[in-house]
Write a protein that holds these residues in place. Structure first.
Motif, PDB file in Angstrom:
ATOM      1  N   LEU A  63       0.840  -1.207   0.000  1.00  0.00           N
ATOM      2  CA  LEU A  63       0.000   0.000   0.000  1.00  0.00           C
ATOM      3  C   LEU A  63       0.871   1.251   0.000  1.00  0.00           C
ATOM      4  CD1 LEU A  63      -2.730   1.426   0.204  1.00  0.00           C
ATOM      5  CD2 LEU A  63      -2.616   1.114   2.698  1.00  0.00           C
ATOM      6  N   ALA A  64       1.901   1.231   0.825  1.00  0.00           N
ATOM      7  CA  ALA A  64       2.805   2.383   0.878  1.00  0.00           C
ATOM      8  C   ALA A  64       3.481   2.597  -0.479  1.00  0.00           C
ATOM      9  CB  ALA A  64       3.842   2.167   1.964  1.00  0.00           C
ATOM     10  N   GLN A  65       3.861   1.510  -1.138  1.00  0.00           N
ATOM     11  CA  GLN A  65       4.494   1.618  -2.459  1.00  0.00           C
ATOM     12  C   GLN A  65       3.517   2.212  -3.482  1.00  0.00           C
ATOM     13  OE1 GLN A  65       5.819  -2.369  -3.251  1.00  0.00           O
ATOM     14  NE2 GLN A  65       7.641  -2.187  -1.936  1.00  0.00           N
ATOM     15  N   LEU A  66       2.243   1.740  -3.399  1.00  0.00           N
ATOM     16  CA  LEU A  66       1.235   2.275  -4.321  1.00  0.00           C
ATOM     17  C   LEU A  66       1.005   3.763  -4.084  1.00  0.00           C
ATOM     18  CD1 LEU A  66      -1.367  -0.641  -4.288  1.00  0.00           C
ATOM     19  CD2 LEU A  66      -0.035   0.122  -6.265  1.00  0.00           C
ATOM     20  N   GLN A  67       0.918   4.150  -2.804  1.00  0.00           N
ATOM     21  CA  GLN A  67       0.715   5.568  -2.478  1.00  0.00           C
ATOM     22  C   GLN A  67       1.903   6.416  -2.934  1.00  0.00           C
ATOM     23  OE1 GLN A  67       0.041   5.212   1.732  1.00  0.00           O
ATOM     24  NE2 GLN A  67      -2.193   4.995   1.526  1.00  0.00           N
ATOM     25  N   GLU A  68       3.092   5.866  -2.787  1.00  0.00           N
ATOM     26  CA  GLU A  68       4.280   6.581  -3.269  1.00  0.00           C
ATOM     27  C   GLU A  68       4.264   6.714  -4.785  1.00  0.00           C
ATOM     28  OE1 GLU A  68       7.702   8.720  -2.959  1.00  0.00           O
ATOM     29  OE2 GLU A  68       6.412   7.993  -1.338  1.00  0.00           O
ATOM     30  N   LEU A  88      -0.392  13.598 -22.802  1.00  0.00           N
ATOM     31  CA  LEU A  88       0.467  12.841 -21.889  1.00  0.00           C
ATOM     32  C   LEU A  88      -0.051  12.930 -20.445  1.00  0.00           C
ATOM     33  CD1 LEU A  88       3.016  11.184 -21.390  1.00  0.00           C
ATOM     34  CD2 LEU A  88       4.284  13.346 -21.185  1.00  0.00           C
ATOM     35  N   ALA A  89      -0.588  14.116 -20.114  1.00  0.00           N
ATOM     36  CA  ALA A  89      -1.136  14.292 -18.769  1.00  0.00           C
ATOM     37  C   ALA A  89      -2.333  13.375 -18.562  1.00  0.00           C
ATOM     38  CB  ALA A  89      -1.526  15.748 -18.540  1.00  0.00           C
ATOM     39  N   ILE A  90      -3.183  13.212 -19.608  1.00  0.00           N
ATOM     40  CA  ILE A  90      -4.350  12.315 -19.491  1.00  0.00           C
ATOM     41  C   ILE A  90      -3.892  10.862 -19.325  1.00  0.00           C
ATOM     42  CG2 ILE A  90      -6.306  11.354 -20.750  1.00  0.00           C
ATOM     43  CD1 ILE A  90      -6.724  14.128 -21.978  1.00  0.00           C
ATOM     44  N   GLU A  91      -2.854  10.510 -20.077  1.00  0.00           N
ATOM     45  CA  GLU A  91      -2.334   9.146 -19.975  1.00  0.00           C
ATOM     46  C   GLU A  91      -1.797   8.870 -18.565  1.00  0.00           C
ATOM     47  OE1 GLU A  91       0.923   6.250 -22.211  1.00  0.00           O
ATOM     48  OE2 GLU A  91       0.475   8.247 -23.003  1.00  0.00           O
ATOM     49  N   VAL A  92      -1.107   9.859 -18.015  1.00  0.00           N
ATOM     50  CA  VAL A  92      -0.583   9.708 -16.656  1.00  0.00           C
ATOM     51  C   VAL A  92      -1.733   9.652 -15.657  1.00  0.00           C
ATOM     52  CG1 VAL A  92       0.783  10.789 -14.845  1.00  0.00           C
ATOM     53  CG2 VAL A  92       1.595  10.821 -17.203  1.00  0.00           C
ATOM     54  N   ALA A  93      -2.791  10.457 -15.903  1.00  0.00           N
ATOM     55  CA  ALA A  93      -3.953  10.469 -15.017  1.00  0.00           C
ATOM     56  C   ALA A  93      -4.640   9.105 -15.014  1.00  0.00           C
ATOM     57  CB  ALA A  93      -4.925  11.563 -15.449  1.00  0.00           C
ATOM     58  N   GLU A  94      -4.708   8.470 -16.175  1.00  0.00           N
ATOM     59  CA  GLU A  94      -5.285   7.120 -16.239  1.00  0.00           C
ATOM     60  C   GLU A  94      -4.462   6.131 -15.408  1.00  0.00           C
ATOM     61  OE1 GLU A  94      -5.387   6.308 -20.367  1.00  0.00           O
ATOM     62  OE2 GLU A  94      -7.242   7.452 -20.748  1.00  0.00           O
ATOM     63  N   LYS A  95      -3.161   6.299 -15.471  1.00  0.00           N
ATOM     64  CA  LYS A  95      -2.279   5.450 -14.664  1.00  0.00           C
ATOM     65  C   LYS A  95      -2.512   5.702 -13.173  1.00  0.00           C
ATOM     66  CE  LYS A  95       1.115   2.634 -13.737  1.00  0.00           C
ATOM     67  NZ  LYS A  95       0.958   1.163 -13.904  1.00  0.00           N
ATOM     68  N   ILE A  96      -2.703   7.010 -12.852  1.00  0.00           N
ATOM     69  CA  ILE A  96      -2.962   7.348 -11.443  1.00  0.00           C
ATOM     70  C   ILE A  96      -4.266   6.698 -10.971  1.00  0.00           C
ATOM     71  CG2 ILE A  96      -3.528   9.249  -9.878  1.00  0.00           C
ATOM     72  CD1 ILE A  96      -1.608  11.002 -11.529  1.00  0.00           C
ATOM     73  N   ALA A  97      -5.295   6.740 -11.825  1.00  0.00           N
ATOM     74  CA  ALA A  97      -6.578   6.134 -11.480  1.00  0.00           C
ATOM     75  C   ALA A  97      -6.422   4.628 -11.246  1.00  0.00           C
ATOM     76  CB  ALA A  97      -7.595   6.395 -12.592  1.00  0.00           C
ATOM     77  N   GLU A  98      -5.620   3.992 -12.080  1.00  0.00           N
ATOM     78  CA  GLU A  98      -5.365   2.558 -11.909  1.00  0.00           C
ATOM     79  C   GLU A  98      -4.647   2.291 -10.582  1.00  0.00           C
ATOM     80  OE1 GLU A  98      -2.684  -0.936 -14.063  1.00  0.00           O
ATOM     81  OE2 GLU A  98      -3.242   0.865 -15.201  1.00  0.00           O
ATOM     82  N   LEU A  99      -3.662   3.134 -10.292  1.00  0.00           N
ATOM     83  CA  LEU A  99      -2.925   2.973  -9.031  1.00  0.00           C
ATOM     84  C   LEU A  99      -3.823   3.224  -7.817  1.00  0.00           C
ATOM     85  CD1 LEU A  99       0.424   4.772  -9.992  1.00  0.00           C
ATOM     86  CD2 LEU A  99       0.107   2.318  -9.570  1.00  0.00           C
ATOM     87  N   GLU A 100      -4.717   4.205  -7.920  1.00  0.00           N
ATOM     88  CA  GLU A 100      -5.615   4.498  -6.802  1.00  0.00           C
ATOM     89  C   GLU A 100      -6.584   3.346  -6.538  1.00  0.00           C
ATOM     90  OE1 GLU A 100      -7.390   8.215  -7.804  1.00  0.00           O
ATOM     91  OE2 GLU A 100      -5.773   9.396  -6.874  1.00  0.00           O
ATOM     92  N   ASN A 101      -7.081   2.727  -7.627  1.00  0.00           N
ATOM     93  CA  ASN A 101      -7.960   1.567  -7.461  1.00  0.00           C
ATOM     94  C   ASN A 101      -7.213   0.417  -6.754  1.00  0.00           C
ATOM     95  OD1 ASN A 101     -10.190   2.773  -8.657  1.00  0.00           O
ATOM     96  ND2 ASN A 101      -9.578   2.110 -10.724  1.00  0.00           N
ATOM     97  N   ASP A 105      -8.005  -1.190  -3.018  1.00  0.00           N
ATOM     98  CA  ASP A 105      -8.123  -2.636  -2.743  1.00  0.00           C
ATOM     99  C   ASP A 105      -7.098  -3.087  -1.690  1.00  0.00           C
ATOM    100  OD1 ASP A 105     -10.129  -2.797  -4.601  1.00  0.00           O
ATOM    101  OD2 ASP A 105      -8.826  -3.484  -6.232  1.00  0.00           O
ATOM    102  N   GLN A 106      -5.894  -2.553  -1.844  1.00  0.00           N
ATOM    103  CA  GLN A 106      -4.837  -2.922  -0.911  1.00  0.00           C
ATOM    104  C   GLN A 106      -5.122  -2.392   0.488  1.00  0.00           C
ATOM    105  OE1 GLN A 106      -2.661  -4.954  -2.228  1.00  0.00           O
ATOM    106  NE2 GLN A 106      -1.631  -5.330  -0.280  1.00  0.00           N
ATOM    107  N   GLN A 107      -5.768  -1.213   0.547  1.00  0.00           N
ATOM    108  CA  GLN A 107      -6.157  -0.628   1.832  1.00  0.00           C
ATOM    109  C   GLN A 107      -7.168  -1.529   2.539  1.00  0.00           C
ATOM    110  OE1 GLN A 107      -4.942   2.143   3.337  1.00  0.00           O
ATOM    111  NE2 GLN A 107      -6.283   1.759   5.112  1.00  0.00           N
TER     112      GLN A 107
END
Length: 227
Positions: A63-68, A88-101, A105-107
């Motif tokens: 979880l800490a790794q994902l938050q980082e 590129l910002a939208i692509e990164v935002a999509e990655k952020i959304a994936e990481l947040e999901n 789950d990890q939380q």
């Protein structure tokens, strides 16, 4: 048919009574074995708790790794926006959304492990306290049984001793009676011998004032005065 059922019921009751008698006769041994079995279960529970805590640590670390990683990608998105590179910002935002999901789950996984670990800790502590109390009571039960056995043995020995003491007392009384009888016989024999001897005759003559009389102080003084 009714009688047959009653016979079956009676047999079942006899089996139950026999089983209860066996349990009662071995109740301490059964209680001690149940304590040992419970200790084994507590040991297994501790091992399971260790695994749960290890998984919780792993989940917290992930979880800490994902938050980082989310923070890192947010920085990338800001740089892309500052450069005017919205695609590129939208692509990164999509990655952020994936990481947040994944982080969400990890939380949940981490919280589940934490709750399980806390619940297991409470149960283990409660079980250990109960086992400590059971061990104390087992020790008291064993001590009580030892005292009861000793008391029973003392009582049995006391009853047996009383019987032996009474028998010994009777024997002593018989011995004393025999010895007394023996002494009486000796005295009687001495008395008979005394009555049949010359000494007895002399004593009788002296008592009658016949024959030689024993000197005494008054007779001697009277004789001296005449001289």
């Amino acid at each position: 048919m009714s009688i047959f059922k009653k016979i079956i019921t009676a047999l079942r009751g006899g089996v139950r009574e026999t089983g209860e008698a066996i349990v009662d006769a071995n109740s301490t041994r059964i209680f001690e074995q149940e304590i040992r079995d419970s200790e084994k279960h507590v040991t297994i529970a501790k091992r399971d708790l260790t695994e749960v805590m290890a998984k919780q640590m792993q989940a917290a670390r992930e979880l800490a790794q994902l938050q980082e990683s989310i923070k890192e990608h947010e920085g990338y998105a800001m740089q892309a926006l500052n450069q005017g590179n919205e695609a590129l910002a939208i692509e990164v935002a999509e990655k952020i959304a994936e990481l947040e999901n994944s982080a969400a789950d990890q939380q949940q996984t981490n919280e589940s492990y934490l709750k399980s670990a806390d619940r297991l800790k409470v149960l283990i502590k409660k079980s250990e306290r109960q086992l400590t109390d059971y061990k104390r009571q087992l020790s008291m039960v064993k001590t009580t049984q030892s005292v009861q056995k000793a008391t029973s043995a003392i009582t049995d020995n006391f009853v047996a001793s009383n019987s032996k003491l009474l028998s010994a007392k009777d024997s002593l009384e018989r011995i004393k009676q025999k010895q007394t009888l023996f002494d009486d016989k000796l005295k009687a024999a001495e008395q008979l011998e005394s009555e049949n001897s010359d000494t007895s005759l002399k004593s009788k003559l002296q008592g009658a004032g016949i024959g030689a009389q024993q000197s005494n102080a008054q007779s001697i003084l009277a004789r001296l005065k005449t001289k």
